[in-house]
Design an enzyme around this catalytic site. Structure first.
Site, PDB file in Angstrom:
ATOM      1  N   ASP A  95      30.881  56.276  44.456  1.00  0.00           N
ATOM      2  CA  ASP A  95      32.269  56.455  44.004  1.00  0.00           C
ATOM      3  C   ASP A  95      33.226  55.604  44.847  1.00  0.00           C
ATOM      4  O   ASP A  95      34.023  56.109  45.635  1.00  0.00           O
ATOM      5  CB  ASP A  95      32.688  57.924  44.079  1.00  0.00           C
ATOM      6  N   ASP A 122      38.370  57.468  49.849  1.00  0.00           N
ATOM      7  CA  ASP A 122      38.147  58.840  49.370  1.00  0.00           C
ATOM      8  C   ASP A 122      36.809  59.351  49.905  1.00  0.00           C
ATOM      9  O   ASP A 122      36.084  60.053  49.219  1.00  0.00           O
ATOM     10  CB  ASP A 122      38.160  58.870  47.837  1.00  0.00           C
TER      11      ASP A 122
END
Length: 202
Positions: A151, A134
């Protein structure tokens, strides 16, 4: 992918600035978003599919991914501890002010930042056995003109059935963003081969 969480600043007994990330127990949409990244990951094959168990696994997954990335030399927030749905990591910033996201800050030498991130993608793949999955300007911070990737909860092992597709998407996201900064980006297929097969420089 959007997973709901809350992040707080904390200070350790030694005076270190920490970030405390708490994953929220929320909706079925959360569960639907997590499942493709957990299913197919050999590390979490026996996780129960109730929401609480999945969120605990998600927090542990981010901790494990951060730990591996940190160990192989990818600049990520240093992970300290995970407990159930709470993750404690290094605070990226200074005096309580977080470092800017790449989407909010134009580096002085964007070409070097682009190349450094590509190096991290390759290192994570070849030494860490992971694909971020991502990667974009929304989960890269810039501190002292150096990129810091965060993240990584959705990062997958190379054996994951989505790994190849996610790697190509990461490369496309990076090229799209840095093209806007007038960086002469490398062809996506060339980057893919360099990351996965060819250890030489471009």
């Amino acid at each position: 992918m959007c997973i709901r969480d809350r992040i707080y600043r904390a200070v350790s007994p030694k005076g270190e600035e920490l970030a405390v990330k708490i994953y929220l127990t929320v909706s079925a949409e959360f569960k639907k978003g997590m499942l493709p990244y957990i299913e197919g990951d050999a590390r979490f094959g026996k996780v129960r599919r109730d929401t609480r168990s999945l969120i605990y696994a998600w927090a542990l997954k981010e901790f494990k991914n951060l730990k591996k990335a940190y160990e192989v030399g990818v600049r990520v927030p240093k992970p300290y501890v995970v407990e159930k749905n709470v993750l404690v990591v290094e605070f990226i910033g200074e005096d309580g002010i977080p470092a800017p996201l790449l989407k909010e800050y134009v580096p002085k030498q964007p070409e070097k930042v682009y190349e450094k991130i590509l190096d991290y993608v390759k290192t994570l793949y070849r030494k860490g056995g992971l694909v971020h999955g991502d990667l974009s300007e929304y989960n890269i911070m810039v501190k002292d003109e150096e990129p810091v990737i965060f993240d990584v909860s959705q990062a997958v092992l190379l054996s994951h059935p989505l790994a190849d597709q996610l790697l190509r998407r990461d490369i496309a996201n990076l090229n799209r963003f840095f093209s806007k900064l007038k960086v002469k980006v490398k062809p996506e297929d060339e980057i893919y081969i360099w990351v996965t097969k060819d250890g030489s420089k471009f």
